[in-house]
Design an enzyme around this catalytic site. Structure first.
Site, PDB file in Angstrom:
ATOM      1  N   ARG A 129      55.161  35.408  40.395  1.00 55.18           N
ATOM      2  CA  ARG A 129      54.403  36.651  40.265  1.00 55.18           C
ATOM      3  C   ARG A 129      54.083  37.183  41.661  1.00 55.18           C
ATOM      4  O   ARG A 129      53.471  36.485  42.472  1.00 55.18           O
ATOM      5  CB  ARG A 129      53.107  36.382  39.482  1.00 55.18           C
ATOM      6  N   HIS A 158      48.063  45.673  43.390  1.00 55.17           N
ATOM      7  CA  HIS A 158      47.167  44.528  43.619  1.00 55.17           C
ATOM      8  C   HIS A 158      46.275  44.887  44.812  1.00 55.17           C
ATOM      9  O   HIS A 158      46.473  44.424  45.936  1.00 55.17           O
ATOM     10  CB  HIS A 158      47.991  43.265  43.885  1.00 55.17           C
ATOM     11  N   ASN A 166      43.377  36.525  34.700  1.00 55.01           N
ATOM     12  CA  ASN A 166      43.128  35.696  35.871  1.00 55.01           C
ATOM     13  C   ASN A 166      41.871  34.912  35.552  1.00 55.01           C
ATOM     14  O   ASN A 166      40.770  35.467  35.469  1.00 55.01           O
ATOM     15  CB  ASN A 166      42.920  36.551  37.121  1.00 55.01           C
ATOM     16  N   GLU A 175      46.628  34.000  36.929  1.00 55.11           N
ATOM     17  CA  GLU A 175      46.085  33.333  38.127  1.00 55.11           C
ATOM     18  C   GLU A 175      45.131  32.238  37.692  1.00 55.11           C
ATOM     19  O   GLU A 175      44.352  32.415  36.739  1.00 55.11           O
ATOM     20  CB  GLU A 175      45.293  34.303  39.027  1.00 55.11           C
ATOM     21  N   GLU A 197      43.448  43.032  38.048  1.00 52.88           N
ATOM     22  CA  GLU A 197      41.981  42.952  38.056  1.00 52.88           C
ATOM     23  C   GLU A 197      41.261  44.263  38.360  1.00 52.88           C
ATOM     24  O   GLU A 197      40.393  44.310  39.244  1.00 52.88           O
ATOM     25  CB  GLU A 197      41.507  41.914  39.076  1.00 52.88           C
TER      26      GLU A 197
HETATM   27  C1  BGC Z   1      42.771  38.059  43.205  1.00 49.51           C
HETATM   28  C2  BGC Z   1      43.488  37.443  44.382  1.00 49.51           C
HETATM   29  C3  BGC Z   1      42.516  36.600  45.172  1.00 49.51           C
HETATM   30  C4  BGC Z   1      42.029  35.484  44.261  1.00 49.51           C
HETATM   31  C5  BGC Z   1      41.086  34.493  44.917  1.00 49.51           C
HETATM   32  C6  BGC Z   1      41.809  37.147  42.503  1.00 49.51           C
HETATM   33  O1  BGC Z   1      40.636  37.831  42.259  1.00 49.51           O
HETATM   34  O2  BGC Z   1      43.696  38.617  42.320  1.00 49.51           O
HETATM   35  O3  BGC Z   1      44.057  38.452  45.147  1.00 49.51           O
HETATM   36  O4  BGC Z   1      43.073  36.101  46.336  1.00 49.51           O
HETATM   37  O5  BGC Z   1      41.356  36.018  43.155  1.00 49.51           O
HETATM   38  O6  BGC Z   1      39.910  35.080  45.343  1.00 49.51           O
END
Ligand code: BGC
Length: 515
Positions: free
Chosen positions: A105, A150, A336, A409, A196
């Site tokens: 991804r 993003h 995420n 994520e 997000e």
């Molecule tokens: C985001 C990432 C970030 C990760 C850790 C997520 O909110 O998509 O870009 O690095 O969290 O903080």
């Protein structure tokens, strides 16, 4: 009789101990997941690419913010070079392949494709870069799982529309999406429009920590902004931009390209702090202001009633034209998911409302009666609660009528300022990932509709306002030499995915205990 009773007692005690042993400790096997399940790692353009002024790329909001507002970044640094992935992508694809993942991804830098937005034309070198990346992934047996936005956008558009506040940004985003579907869609099976939006709109327009740095009291003190209005106005434009991109994909590309399109939402699991009705409702309200804020309009055509009741006219309304556009449905939901947290009601008892959850009249806390909900990680509020992944997915499956979910994520953070040995022998990250994957397999056994899982993240990178002070990577990166070193967690992931020998963690734990 007495002997039998004591044997039974021992057996019961043993059963309790076995049940109490975190399933994570017992291990998990790839065969517990369906064959087509996607296992991958995730990254984002601004966090890894670097090459911020090369080959025709335009400046984006983060380039300008980090250069003009470096006080907003913990270590004052920026993503000018980051992981230099733009030049080293081939090595990074090989690293991915060595892990045994079948998907990757990543996000596309909008300013690399359209340096000045819709009016400035397409940058052929930007298209060529992502073509090379996508082709290399496919050649090595990995599915590209592509995010269009993003957190980064061309600076010129941020200035023209104040980011997501001006309606004109909708056409800009639709155009960007269309260019990407046209250029890459013959090879991309998984598209997501936004990463997000429920989080970055709060950081941009409520707390003011992300560009364009807007906020007002009690959330913060910025030069401009209105924390009570702007996050919702921005979200409204994002929801409509998403819908316009989905329409473009469905009408012009999906039939011939055969891919799918969704959106990625940040989802904490909210547990009531006490079992009072007030706190139980607070947990529901927090989820509603976080998840349903975006997913209800996208799937049901309107904002959740809980939001309307509290925000009243600060929450925009959808016109009938907009509702028509919302009928183009997303194919999947990306979540995420990093953590769970307790929620306390703030309608019936006073509390600090200047927090991330404050707009839902909720206060979030990691502790109940002095006991934390889960182990700590570097980032405040990111507790290790792997068992929460199942209720989170089940909740989304149920509410959105079994739309497939992808965990886009999930990851563990360490502070950078510890020894290299500690950074690399990351037993805690290994346990975190194994715990979440174990509970994910349990969720699947219990009927969860989930199609993939991505570790955040492949490489240590530019961690937004934390700069390089926090590390999430499966691979350690030495930012002076750009050397990538697999961590213990990377070796575990590889062994889980490919059946290769698993790393032994005892030595590292002992060494940690000694130091
Ligand atoms: C985001 C990432 C970030 C990760 C850790 C997520 O909110 O998509 O870009 O690095 O969290 O903080």
């Amino acid at each position: 009789m007495a002997a039998a009773r004591s044997i039974a007692a021992v057996a019961t005690a043993l059963a309790v101990v076995v049940a109490a042993l975190a399933p994570a400790a017992r291990g998990v096997d790839r065969s517990e997941f369906p064959p087509g399940f996607l296992f991958g790692a995730a990254t984002s353009a601004y966090q890894i690419e670097g090459a911020y002024l090369e080959d025709g790329k335009g400046l984006n909001n983060w380039d300008v913010f980090t250069h003009t507002h470096s006080g907003g970044i913990k270590d004052g640094r920026n993503g000018d070079v980051a992981d230099d992935h733009y030049h080293r992508y081939m090595g990074d694809v090989e690293i991915l392949q060595s892990l045994g993942v079948n998907a990757y991804r990543f996000s596309i830098s909008w300013a690399r494709i359209l340096p000045r937005g819709r009016l400035g034309g397409v940058n052929p070198d930007g298209i060529a870069f992502y073509n090379r990346l996508i082709d290399a992934l496919l050649q090595k047996g990995m599915q590209p799982f592509v995010t269009l936005h993003h957190f980064d956008m061309p600076h010129e558009l941020e200035v023209r529309y104040v980011g997501w506040l001006g309606d004109g940004i909708r056409e800009e985003f639709e155009h960007f999406a269309d260019v990407c579907f046209g250029a890459f869609g013959d090879r991309v099976r998984f598209w997501t429009t936004f990463n997000e939006p429920n989080l970055f709109t709060k950081f941009q327009y409520m707390l003011g920590t992300y560009p364009p740095n807007h906020c007002s009291a009690p959330f913060g003190s910025c030069n401009s902004g209105n924390s009570h209005l702007e996050p919702y106005a921005a979200a409204h434009n994002i929801i409509m931009s998403h819908a316009a991109a989905v329409r473009a994909y469905k009408e012009k590309y999906q039939a011939k390209q055969g891919g799918s399109i969704g959106i990625v939402i940040a989802m904490k699991w909210y547990e009531p702090l006490t079992n009072t009705t007030e706190d139980i409702l607070a947990a529901r309200r927090a989820e509603s202001f976080e998840l349903e804020w975006f997913l209800d309009p996208i799937f049901f055509g309107d904002y959740p009633t809980q939001m309307r009741e509290i925000l009243k006219s600060n929450l925009p309304t959808f016109t009938s034209e907009e509702k028509k556009l919302l009928q183009y449905k997303s194919d999947f939901i990306g979540l995420n998911h990093y953590t769970a947290i307790y929620t306390k009601d703030c309608i019936h008892s006073p509390c600090d409302l200047s927090t991330y959850e404050g707009n839902a009249l909720v206060f979030a806390t990691g502790e109940r009666d002095g006991v934390k909900i889960g182990g700590d990680t570097a980032l405040v509020g990111f507790y290790v609660v792997p068992e929460a992944v199942e209720p989170a997915i089940m909740y989304v499956n149920q509410r959105y009528k079994d739309t497939p979910v992808y965990i886009t994520e999930n990851g563990y953070s360490q502070w950078s300022d510890v020894s290299r040995e500690e950074l690399i022998n990351d037993v805690e990250r290994l346990n975190y990932l194994r715990g979440y994957v174990t509970y994910l397999s349990k969720a699947i056994r219990n009927g969860a509709n989930v199609g993939g899982y991505f570790v955040w993240t492949l490489l240590d990178n530019f961690e937004w306002t934390f700069g390089y002070s926090v590390r999430f990577g499966l691979y350690h990166v030495d930012f002076d030499t750009q050397e990538r070193t697999p961590r213990m967690s990377a070796r575990w992931y590889r062994s889980f995915l490919t059946g290769s020998a698993a790393p032994t963690t005892d030595g590292a734990q002992e060494r940690r205990a000694e130091s």
